[in-house]
Design an enzyme around this catalytic site. Structure first.
Site, PDB file in Angstrom:
ATOM      1  N   LYS A  74       0.802  -1.229   0.000  1.00 57.13           N
ATOM      2  CA  LYS A  74       0.000   0.000   0.000  1.00 57.13           C
ATOM      3  C   LYS A  74       0.834   1.279   0.000  1.00 57.13           C
ATOM      4  CE  LYS A  74      -4.348  -1.500   0.319  1.00 57.13           C
ATOM      5  NZ  LYS A  74      -5.463  -1.057  -0.516  1.00 57.13           N
ATOM      6  N   ASP A 121      -8.548  -0.121   6.518  1.00 58.13           N
ATOM      7  CA  ASP A 121      -8.601  -1.332   7.334  1.00 58.13           C
ATOM      8  C   ASP A 121      -7.249  -1.588   7.990  1.00 58.13           C
ATOM      9  OD1 ASP A 121     -11.149  -2.378   7.381  1.00 58.13           O
ATOM     10  OD2 ASP A 121     -10.949  -3.429   5.484  1.00 58.13           O
TER      11      ASP A 121
END
Length: 307
Positions: A74, A121
């Protein structure tokens, strides 16, 4: 709670533009990530025994657990999107983006204080917080109900104001967008909606470093992929990988297989309906697949996957 218009097309015969996800674009992205002093190419692991057991010539896994010490891909997207935001503010073109340039004292003076905001998340929020911390800037992170305390603490260790909310992931995205608007923050979100596409597109472009590394490794081995398996939450990473490999392997494109949690299967539902609209999974998404527990597809990514 703000509502976004996520019905992505009126005309079913949409053309998915993947021109920004070609080899040259990926090389520019990779050069940016190479400017980090902790950059190392992550391994493409050859699962020889598994391949033999199931009757395949080769089976490789791109292991992102080594990426920048954050154990997830990410950071590739978040850092590239934030760098592009800064580059635009100080008049620095995409080709000239480097980690040293965006962390200069003079750069921070030009920018002033910024609060980068997101919902997560876990891994995306940690990536935003990590990048903001490296820049000497602030971050605000909204996390959905059910997030583990370990993921929360990982983000807080990056000097971030992070909290677990009572809402699900998609509603946390709305909270983050609202906070950014009301507090002059900068929303760095890895999903898109009408009127919010530039940052998520740059996040998707940032993920191309992963595809570029894998492609170059496989090319060197003279065994380009016939099938690529991609996990999805909202679908940003999957769309980025798909666009890149469709560009660099035009003559013999690989089959793309998308895998998502069956309790957060917004892409499957959208594909199954096949009606030119995005289909959502609502409510508390009760899945163990942390990081993929997303109920609303990325508007700019779905046309790529669909086409």
């Amino acid at each position: 709670m703000d509502k976004f218009n996520l019905n992505y097309i009126e005309n079913k015969n949409i053309y998915a533009d993947i021109s920004d996800f070609d080899y040259d674009s990926a090389k520019i992205v990779n050069n940016f990530h190479k400017s980090f002093d902790i950059y190392e190419k992550t391994p493409l692991v050859d699962l020889k025994n598994l391949a033999e057991e199931i009757g395949l010539r080769k089976f490789f896994v791109k292991d992102e657990s080594y990426r920048f010490g954050l154990n997830a891909f990410k950071v590739l997207g978040a850092s590239y999107a934030i760098a592009n935001y800064i580059g635009e503010k100080i008049g620095l073109g995409e080709n000239n983006l480097t980690f040293d340039e965006i962390t200069l004292v003079e750069t921070k003076k030009k920018l002033g204080e910024i609060i980068f905001t997101t919902a997560t998340d876990g891994n995306h929020g940690r990536a935003v917080a990590w990048t903001a911390n490296k820049l000497g800037q602030r971050s605000k992170v909204f996390m959905p109900k059910g997030t583990t305390l370990e993921r929360l603490e990982n983000i807080r260790r990056e000097n971030s104001d992070a909290n677990i909310m009572e809402e699900n992931y998609d509603d946390c995205v709305r909270l983050a967008a609202k906070f950014a608007r009301e507090n002059k923050g900068v929303l760095i979100q890895d999903t898109s909606w009408q009127g919010y596409t530039e940052v998520p597109k740059n996040i998707m472009k940032g993920y191309m470093t992963m595809a570029y590394e894998a492609f170059m490794d496989l090319k060197e081995k003279e065994m380009l992929p016939t099938h690529i398996f991609l996990q999805t939450g909202v679908g940003s990473m999957a769309a980025s990988m798909t666009a890149f490999f469709r560009n660099v392997m035009k003559e013999n494109p690989p089959k793309i297989i998308i895998v998502e949690p069956n309790k957060a299967n917004c892409l499957y539902r959208t594909a199954e309906a096949n009606d030119g609209r995005l289909h959502f999974v609502k409510g508390h998404l009760n899945s163990i697949m942390a990081g993929l527990n997303c109920g609303e597809p990325v508007t700019i990514g779905w046309p790529i996957l669909e086409s």
